[in-house]
Design a protein around this motif. Sequence first.
Motif, PDB file in Angstrom:
ATOM      1  N   PHE A   1       1.923 -15.332 -18.062  1.00  7.08           N
ATOM      2  CA  PHE A   1       1.994 -15.087 -17.524  1.00  7.08           C
ATOM      3  C   PHE A   1       2.162 -15.524 -16.174  1.00  7.08           C
ATOM      4  O   PHE A   1       2.684 -15.580 -15.270  1.00  7.08           O
ATOM      5  N   LEU A   2       0.640 -16.055 -16.016  1.00  7.50           N
ATOM      6  CA  LEU A   2      -0.138 -16.863 -15.329  1.00  7.50           C
ATOM      7  C   LEU A   2       0.476 -17.919 -15.046  1.00  7.50           C
ATOM      8  O   LEU A   2       0.635 -18.206 -13.518  1.00  7.50           O
ATOM      9  N   THR A   3       1.198 -18.020 -15.806  1.00  4.17           N
ATOM     10  CA  THR A   3       2.143 -19.709 -16.198  1.00  4.17           C
ATOM     11  C   THR A   3       3.447 -19.305 -15.311  1.00  4.17           C
ATOM     12  O   THR A   3       3.556 -20.601 -14.108  1.00  4.17           O
ATOM     13  N   VAL A   4       4.165 -18.305 -15.261  1.00  3.46           N
ATOM     14  CA  VAL A   4       4.756 -17.870 -14.846  1.00  3.46           C
ATOM     15  C   VAL A   4       4.873 -17.543 -13.046  1.00  3.46           C
ATOM     16  O   VAL A   4       6.057 -17.989 -12.511  1.00  3.46           O
ATOM     17  N   GLU A   5       3.505 -17.070 -13.078  1.00  3.12           N
ATOM     18  CA  GLU A   5       3.538 -16.503 -11.742  1.00  3.12           C
ATOM     19  C   GLU A   5       3.743 -17.789 -11.114  1.00  3.12           C
ATOM     20  O   GLU A   5       3.586 -18.057  -9.377  1.00  3.12           O
ATOM     21  N   ARG A   6       2.649 -19.064 -11.517  1.00  2.00           N
ATOM     22  CA  ARG A   6       2.680 -19.997 -10.466  1.00  2.00           C
ATOM     23  C   ARG A   6       3.679 -20.846 -11.000  1.00  2.00           C
ATOM     24  O   ARG A   6       4.232 -21.647  -8.515  1.00  2.00           O
ATOM     25  N   ILE A   7       4.871 -20.894 -11.787  1.00  2.44           N
ATOM     26  CA  ILE A   7       6.536 -21.638 -11.130  1.00  2.44           C
ATOM     27  C   ILE A   7       7.269 -20.672 -10.757  1.00  2.44           C
ATOM     28  O   ILE A   7       7.818 -20.984  -9.879  1.00  2.44           O
TER      29      ILE A   7
ATOM     30  N   ASP B   1      10.694 -13.010 -20.463  1.00  5.98           N
ATOM     31  CA  ASP B   1      11.259 -11.598 -21.784  1.00  5.98           C
ATOM     32  C   ASP B   1       9.954 -12.652 -22.993  1.00  5.98           C
ATOM     33  O   ASP B   1       9.817 -11.863 -23.505  1.00  5.98           O
ATOM     34  N   LEU B   2       9.771 -13.999 -22.588  1.00  2.00           N
ATOM     35  CA  LEU B   2       9.149 -14.350 -23.853  1.00  2.00           C
ATOM     36  C   LEU B   2       7.392 -14.126 -24.388  1.00  2.00           C
ATOM     37  O   LEU B   2       6.927 -13.588 -24.974  1.00  2.00           O
ATOM     38  N   GLY B   3       7.561 -14.034 -22.566  1.00  3.80           N
ATOM     39  CA  GLY B   3       5.929 -13.361 -22.489  1.00  3.80           C
ATOM     40  C   GLY B   3       5.975 -12.093 -23.216  1.00  3.80           C
ATOM     41  O   GLY B   3       4.801 -11.019 -23.883  1.00  3.80           O
ATOM     42  N   VAL B   4       7.025 -11.036 -22.891  1.00  9.38           N
ATOM     43  CA  VAL B   4       6.893  -9.790 -23.231  1.00  9.38           C
ATOM     44  C   VAL B   4       7.175  -9.913 -24.975  1.00  9.38           C
ATOM     45  O   VAL B   4       6.383  -9.519 -26.286  1.00  9.38           O
TER      46      VAL B   4
ATOM     47  N   ASN C   1       3.880  -6.633 -15.752  1.00  5.81           N
ATOM     48  CA  ASN C   1       3.060  -7.220 -17.130  1.00  5.81           C
ATOM     49  C   ASN C   1       2.098  -7.760 -17.597  1.00  5.81           C
ATOM     50  O   ASN C   1       1.622  -7.630 -18.028  1.00  5.81           O
ATOM     51  N   LEU C   2       1.246  -8.149 -16.365  1.00  4.53           N
ATOM     52  CA  LEU C   2      -0.213  -9.215 -16.375  1.00  4.53           C
ATOM     53  C   LEU C   2      -0.679  -7.750 -16.039  1.00  4.53           C
ATOM     54  O   LEU C   2      -1.497  -7.895 -17.169  1.00  4.53           O
ATOM     55  N   GLY C   3      -0.486  -6.877 -15.734  1.00  3.10           N
ATOM     56  CA  GLY C   3      -1.114  -5.716 -15.972  1.00  3.10           C
ATOM     57  C   GLY C   3      -1.347  -5.285 -16.918  1.00  3.10           C
ATOM     58  O   GLY C   3      -2.093  -4.513 -17.602  1.00  3.10           O
ATOM     59  N   THR C   4       0.132  -4.733 -17.830  1.00  5.52           N
ATOM     60  CA  THR C   4       0.191  -4.520 -18.809  1.00  5.52           C
ATOM     61  C   THR C   4      -0.692  -5.030 -20.051  1.00  5.52           C
ATOM     62  O   THR C   4      -1.753  -4.417 -20.839  1.00  5.52           O
ATOM     63  N   VAL C   5      -0.448  -6.606 -19.751  1.00  2.78           N
ATOM     64  CA  VAL C   5      -1.057  -7.112 -20.833  1.00  2.78           C
ATOM     65  C   VAL C   5      -2.879  -7.327 -20.341  1.00  2.78           C
ATOM     66  O   VAL C   5      -3.287  -7.068 -21.611  1.00  2.78           O
ATOM     67  N   LEU C   6      -3.151  -7.126 -19.540  1.00  2.60           N
ATOM     68  CA  LEU C   6      -4.578  -7.063 -19.162  1.00  2.60           C
ATOM     69  C   LEU C   6      -5.295  -5.774 -19.299  1.00  2.60           C
ATOM     70  O   LEU C   6      -6.527  -5.540 -20.139  1.00  2.60           O
ATOM     71  N   GLU C   7      -4.839  -4.504 -19.128  1.00  2.00           N
ATOM     72  CA  GLU C   7      -4.905  -3.600 -19.631  1.00  2.00           C
ATOM     73  C   GLU C   7      -5.337  -3.650 -21.161  1.00  2.00           C
ATOM     74  O   GLU C   7      -6.163  -2.888 -21.762  1.00  2.00           O
ATOM     75  N   LEU C   8      -4.101  -3.963 -21.927  1.00  2.00           N
ATOM     76  CA  LEU C   8      -4.137  -3.645 -23.670  1.00  2.00           C
ATOM     77  C   LEU C   8      -5.183  -4.846 -24.258  1.00  2.00           C
ATOM     78  O   LEU C   8      -5.890  -4.482 -24.854  1.00  2.00           O
ATOM     79  N   SER C   9      -5.913  -5.897 -23.075  1.00  2.99           N
ATOM     80  CA  SER C   9      -6.784  -7.051 -23.629  1.00  2.99           C
ATOM     81  C   SER C   9      -8.124  -5.952 -23.233  1.00  2.99           C
ATOM     82  O   SER C   9      -9.605  -6.949 -23.526  1.00  2.99           O
ATOM     83  N   GLY C  10      -8.098  -4.914 -22.392  1.00  2.00           N
ATOM     84  CA  GLY C  10      -9.681  -4.657 -22.032  1.00  2.00           C
ATOM     85  C   GLY C  10      -9.551  -4.779 -20.867  1.00  2.00           C
ATOM     86  O   GLY C  10     -10.728  -4.087 -20.323  1.00  2.00           O
TER      87      GLY C  10
ATOM     88  N   ALA D   1      -4.349 -12.576 -25.390  1.00  3.92           N
ATOM     89  CA  ALA D   1      -4.177 -13.778 -24.758  1.00  3.92           C
ATOM     90  C   ALA D   1      -3.359 -15.042 -24.034  1.00  3.92           C
ATOM     91  O   ALA D   1      -3.643 -15.306 -23.537  1.00  3.92           O
ATOM     92  N   ARG D   2      -2.685 -15.346 -25.222  1.00  4.95           N
ATOM     93  CA  ARG D   2      -1.273 -16.075 -25.027  1.00  4.95           C
ATOM     94  C   ARG D   2       0.255 -15.962 -23.979  1.00  4.95           C
ATOM     95  O   ARG D   2       0.191 -16.231 -23.322  1.00  4.95           O
ATOM     96  N   ALA D   3       0.062 -14.102 -24.307  1.00  5.80           N
ATOM     97  CA  ALA D   3       0.630 -13.476 -23.369  1.00  5.80           C
ATOM     98  C   ALA D   3       0.038 -13.482 -21.902  1.00  5.80           C
ATOM     99  O   ALA D   3       0.629 -13.980 -20.866  1.00  5.80           O
ATOM    100  N   ILE D   4      -1.392 -13.747 -21.541  1.00  2.00           N
ATOM    101  CA  ILE D   4      -2.276 -13.757 -19.902  1.00  2.00           C
ATOM    102  C   ILE D   4      -1.804 -14.609 -19.647  1.00  2.00           C
ATOM    103  O   ILE D   4      -1.311 -14.887 -18.635  1.00  2.00           O
ATOM    104  N   GLU D   5      -1.869 -15.668 -20.598  1.00  5.68           N
ATOM    105  CA  GLU D   5      -1.944 -17.142 -19.840  1.00  5.68           C
ATOM    106  C   GLU D   5      -0.661 -18.140 -19.873  1.00  5.68           C
ATOM    107  O   GLU D   5      -0.088 -18.688 -19.009  1.00  5.68           O
TER     108      GLU D   5
END
Length: 294
Positions: free
Chosen positions: A97-103, A79-82, A113-122, A91-95
């Motif tokens: 969610f990648l951390t969340v994926e590792r943990i 939810d914090l990523g959202v 969520n990563l798909g959404t924010v990566l698209e919004l980042s181009g 950029a902070r959201a991508i970083e």
Amino acid sequence: MKALRMFAALALLSLAPAALACINTVGTDHSGRKFHPNWYVGTELTASMRPYKVGPNNIWVRNVIERSRKWPDFESLNDLGVVLIRQGKYARAIEHFLTVERIFPGHAQTAANLGTVLELSGHDRVALRWIRIGMQRDPNEHYRTEWLHARILEAKAAMAADPDYLKGRSITGVSFSADLVPPLPTKLPAGNDGRPVALWQLNHALSYQLSERTSFVAAPDPVVANLLMDWATLNLAGGPVENAAALYDLAVRYGAPRDALMDRRQAYVREVLAKAKNGPAPRDIKCGICQPAD
């Protein structure tokens, strides 16, 4: 994405008071029969479809931040990523969610969520990879509508190589005749599970994906315009014609051409609604694109 679904619901509740009567809304089919579609109709449907961000003092934001500090479990960190996405901090959201994926590896929500924010980042191609991963992890993600998000990203990737890619093409993969009131499509795209979706599922996917997309993407936008045109025509063919009129108008705002066929169809809708104004009470009729009763 639980948090995004919750935020979308809050956005719908922020509509004008008249729109809160949507549960009992009356719609009209293309033959003039009134019925209960059990969802927003006409301009009530499109009223909340606009970009918005949340500020740091938003009560939802404050609650999410406080909860993530006290209990940094998967749900609170997701939810914090959202929150970061809704604040436009991509950029902070991508970083994050990648951390969340590792943990907490393997969650469909993280992939979506990563798909959404990566698209919004181009980063459309990488976004598509994550959307597909999310569907593999959970075919029910986003109410089984992520197949449409994948098609959107595929179209955007094709547009990067060919700016005219969308001319004469439907992102959803459906086609309508040029009749004043076209029949409902019989050839339907594959859903999350690879099987053709039902008409009500197509309608639901367009509703869900466009409600989220228009909260991020401002007009004009050719992808949104393309999707809105299909959704408008789908409603003309088998749903409330009030929706068709409102969605055609929104499609034009997003860049769709107001051509002669659209003008004729909207004029027809006005005629149907004028004749039905004092007609019989709503009936329990079969709506071609409505979800069947359980």
